[in-house]
Write an enzyme that holds these catalytic residues in place. Structure first.
Site, PDB file in Angstrom:
ATOM      1  N   GLN A 112     -29.263 -42.265 -12.129  1.00 49.98           N
ATOM      2  CA  GLN A 112     -28.455 -41.118 -12.551  1.00 49.98           C
ATOM      3  C   GLN A 112     -27.461 -41.606 -13.595  1.00 49.98           C
ATOM      4  O   GLN A 112     -26.558 -42.376 -13.272  1.00 49.98           O
ATOM      5  CB  GLN A 112     -27.744 -40.572 -11.318  1.00 49.98           C
ATOM      6  CG  GLN A 112     -26.724 -39.505 -11.538  1.00 49.98           C
ATOM      7  CD  GLN A 112     -25.929 -39.252 -10.256  1.00 49.98           C
ATOM      8  OE1 GLN A 112     -26.441 -39.374  -9.159  1.00 49.98           O
ATOM      9  NE2 GLN A 112     -24.670 -38.938 -10.407  1.00 49.98           N
ATOM     10  N   SER A 115     -21.714 -41.148 -15.053  1.00 48.55           N
ATOM     11  CA  SER A 115     -20.381 -41.708 -15.328  1.00 48.55           C
ATOM     12  C   SER A 115     -20.365 -42.563 -16.596  1.00 48.55           C
ATOM     13  O   SER A 115     -21.354 -43.195 -16.946  1.00 48.55           O
ATOM     14  CB  SER A 115     -19.925 -42.578 -14.154  1.00 48.55           C
ATOM     15  OG  SER A 115     -19.754 -41.799 -12.993  1.00 48.55           O
ATOM     16  N   SER A 147     -26.502 -46.653 -10.557  1.00 50.33           N
ATOM     17  CA  SER A 147     -27.135 -47.393  -9.461  1.00 50.33           C
ATOM     18  C   SER A 147     -28.628 -47.592  -9.709  1.00 50.33           C
ATOM     19  O   SER A 147     -29.332 -46.657 -10.086  1.00 50.33           O
ATOM     20  CB  SER A 147     -26.931 -46.640  -8.149  1.00 50.33           C
ATOM     21  OG  SER A 147     -25.568 -46.500  -7.840  1.00 50.33           O
ATOM     22  N   GLU A 230     -25.079 -34.038  -3.076  1.00 51.72           N
ATOM     23  CA  GLU A 230     -24.790 -35.437  -2.774  1.00 51.72           C
ATOM     24  C   GLU A 230     -23.758 -35.556  -1.678  1.00 51.72           C
ATOM     25  O   GLU A 230     -23.851 -36.385  -0.788  1.00 51.72           O
ATOM     26  CB  GLU A 230     -24.287 -36.103  -4.069  1.00 51.72           C
ATOM     27  CG  GLU A 230     -24.095 -37.599  -3.990  1.00 51.72           C
ATOM     28  CD  GLU A 230     -23.728 -38.195  -5.338  1.00 51.72           C
ATOM     29  OE1 GLU A 230     -23.526 -39.415  -5.400  1.00 51.72           O
ATOM     30  OE2 GLU A 230     -23.642 -37.453  -6.331  1.00 51.72           O
TER      31      GLU A 230
END
Lengths: 377, 331
Positions: A112, A115, A147, A230
């Site tokens: 993903q 950020s 991640s 999430e």
């Protein structure tokens, strides 16, 4: 499912065993594939896209079983828990057919790309730019804290496609193959000795028009759903997993003469009771949310309550465990040694849990604004 | 489809809850006797009592909402205690007698049947000075005594609650009637008492949110200061944890969810630990005004702190842990 786990979950993967050996990457991929083939993944996804076509209730029950044995976090958790649901919600039919089944079969590992160094809690300040060009888009920028980017096949990238002054209303999501030219992945060393966070640089990376997920300048709505999911209902095995951890701590204490006396001390009984209360509260908050969603209710800010609770509760478990286990007899037995290893790693890893997926301060802000509707001005 | 436990109310249950809340809202300033008559008339007192003796038998799943409403109204009546007593013993649902419950008995039980006698001290009992019947929970059972009997000395307890003065009872060879086993009464009373505390804390929290939203300083509402909104958000989180725990404890008591002992200990522990913090913060948010006698916040604080002391949160947590340790060893 319990029988299937008993017959198929490798004993040495159980973290409370003295002979614990963490699965290697390929082993875990294969095991998660077998989990899917046995019908224990994609519970609520439609059968047409590889799912089981069941409800959140079945997903909850299954998660509770998986947590009991202390299963490792999925190597494709981003794909299964967040991106898959977003594709289901806002993706085209072609995207659903192309991507969803491959998530569950572990053929495609996802990361993903949200950020950035200047856009953490304030995700709407994203600077990574996507510019239309010919038959597609060119993406330039960098993401951080991504991640498992080092393993990923695909990345869901949140990028600016309009006027930055419009903040949320000028963001779009792109499905980007991680082997596309121009992508550089740099692993970041973490305090727990692992390196699963990454910086990902996109240097004029080209993607096709059909890489847009959910519409141009409509990415925020999709991203918002990702973050809501999430927080609320991903990894519904946490309560069971935390109980597995607490049981492990108690079992380790019972195995050691110096630790077993701690189990009779009121101060430690008090903290153990508090940790178990935390677990029971988590269990009930999740069940309440599942019931509400099953009846057509929305998540709203409830996910923030759940996330705030489990992340802080997990830290308390880790702190207590370390404090108790530090008093073990010397030399350490294999049992206490294994427990210390597990909880030392957990203690360090859990420091990120009140930061990732929306820091606790952000969760409290969401509660204040969306649930309590407290005015700012 | 597999089912999970449902904590939602039926329409009838919701109507009953709303009716009790409306009834309590007009009780301000009334005596305990007058309130007793009212809550008997509106059915609140009989909510858990056996239908065979005129009760409604609606279960803890409804009763906790009634005591929550009582707490929100700062009712000058031991609602949780009275409902629990009316469940355990007959003759306490028509409002002519005020019943209460004591669970910290330090003494001995002699004899059986009509010859049962209690000697010892039962401390920290809600509304003991105004009660007619007191149910004492001892390891040997639940015993009902009459407040005016020989051998019963009731003195005011050192407790903060203004609406419901607490009392300590000294029993000297006091005749008592055994009415049941202690565990279910203690678990029920704990759940209902926690619900009363929750209602009081929720009312204080609501006042705090209102004040933070309306009071302006430095050109904006207090809630515009992040530290204030964050504190209130944390209190909301605390209330949600406690409310969920009490709801599930009530379900467990009605036989509809999990382990009863664990569920009740969780509810009592969380209520005792978190709810005083919520009310204390409500006072903090109000500034100096929150410290005045005139505001009702101190009454909520007194109610919640006093109730928390009846069964300390730490004791509940330790009991919960001891049971887990024992159960996990047996697996």
């Amino acid at each position: 499912m319990r029988d299937w786990i008993a017959g198929n979950f490798p004993r040495t993967w159980m973290p409370d065993r003295a002979d614990y050996a963490a699965p290697v990457f390929a082993e875990q991929i294969a095991w998660e594939r077998s989990l899917y083939e046995a019908g224990f993944a994609g519970f609520t996804w439609p059968r047409d896209y590889g799912g089981q076509g069941q409800t959140l209730v079945e997903q909850l029950v299954a998660n509770e079983e998986l947590g009991r044995v202390g299963l490792p976090d999925s190597l494709n958790g981003i794909g299964k828990d967040m991106i898959g649901p977003v594709i289901l919600a806002v993706g085209t039919e072609a995207q659903k057919v192309r991507y969803l089944r491959n998530i569950l079969t572990m053929r495609d590992i996802w990361c993903q790309g949200f950020s950035e160094s200047e856009a953490g809690s304030d995700l709407a300040a994203v600077r990574t730019r996507a510019t239309e060009s010919g038959e597609g888009w060119i993406i330039t920028g960098s993401k951080i804290w991504t991640s498992f980017a080092q393993h990923a096949d695909l990345c869901l990238v949140l990028a600016r496609t309009g006027d930055p002054a419009l903040r949320h209303a000028s963001l779009s999501m792109f499905i980007v193959p991680m082997d596309a030219p121009g992508i550089t992945v740099r692993q970041i060393d973490q305090i727990n000795g692992r390196a699963n966070f990454c910086e990902v640089v996109f240097d004029d990376v080209r993607v096709d028009t059909d890489a847009v997920l959910g519409g141009v300048n409509q990415g925020w709505a999709g991203a918002g759903r990702v973050l809501e999911v999430e927080r609320a209902i991903n990894r519904m095995y946490r309560a069971s997993l935390f109980e597995n951890e607490l049981r492990h701590l108690v079992a380790a204490c019972r195995s050691d003469p110096r630790l077993s006396v701690l189990l009779d001390e009121p101060a430690y009984l008090d903290r153990l009771g508090a940790c178990y209360s935390d677990i029971e509260v988590l269990r009930r908050l999740v069940r309440r949310t599942v019931l509400s969603l099953t009846r057509g209710g929305a998540i709203n800010g409830e996910g923030s309550i759940i996330k705030l609770h489990w992340s802080e509760a997990h830290q308390r478990i880790a702190v207590l465990a370390r404090e108790m286990l530090a008093q073990a007899s010397r030399p350490l037995s294999t049992v206490t040694k294994r427990a210390i290893e597990r909880f030392d790693e957990l203690y360090l890893r859990s420091r990120a849990e009140t930061i990732q997926a929306g820091a606790s301060a952000v969760q409290l802000g969401i509660i204040a604004q969306r649930i309590l509707k407290l005015p700012k001005t | 489809m597999m089912m999970i436990e449902d904590i939602a109310l039926t329409e009838d249950q919701e109507a009953f809850r709303a009716s009790s809340a409306r009834s309590f809202a007009v009780c301000h300033g009334q005596s305990a006797r007058d309130i007793a008559a009212r809550v008997a008339a509106d059915g609140s007192l009989a909510v858990m009592a056996d239908p065979a003796v005129g009760g409604l038998g609606l279960g803890a799943g409804v009763a906790w909402l009634v005591t929550r409403a009582a707490g929100a109204a700062l009712l000058s009546y031991p609602m949780a205690e009275a409902i629990a007593a009316a469940w355990a013993a007959e003759g306490l649902i028509d409002g002519t007698l005020i019943g209460t419950v004591g669970i910290a008995f330090d003494g001995i039980v002699r004899g059986t049947g009509v010859n049962t006698r209690l000697s010892g001290v039962a401390a920290n009992i809600v509304s003991a000075p105004s009660a007619d019947r007191i149910l004492i929970a001892a390891p040997e059972g639940v015993f009902m005594i009459e407040a005016t009997q020989t051998g019963v000395a009731i003195s005011p307890s050192i407790a903060l609650d203004l609406e419901r003065p607490y009392g300590d009872i000294v029993l000297t060879d006091t005749p008592a009637l055994r009415v049941g086993d202690p565990d279910r009464l203690i678990q029920l009373y704990g759940t209902l008492r926690a619900a009363d505390m929750l209602g009081a804390a929720e009312a204080a929290f609501s006042a705090a949110c209102g004040h933070a939203s309306g009071r302006r300083q430095f050109g904006k509402p207090l809630s515009g200061q992040q530290v204030v909104s964050t504190d209130l958000a944390r209190d909301h989180y605390r209330l949600e944890c406690v409310q969920t725990s009490i709801a599930y404890a009530a379900l467990a008591w009605d036989g509809r969810y999990g382990d009863l002992a664990d569920a009740c200990d969780v509810a009592v522990a969380l209520a005792g630990e978190m709810l005083p913090l919520v009310v204390e913060n409500a006072i903090q948010i109000h500034g100096a005004m929150g410290f005045t006698w005139e505001m009702s916040l101190h009454r909520a604080l007194r109610r919640v702190r006093s109730a928390a002391a009846v069964a300390p949160a730490a004791a509940a947590r330790q009991a919960l842990a001891a049971r887990c340790i024992a159960n996990w060893a047996a697996v």
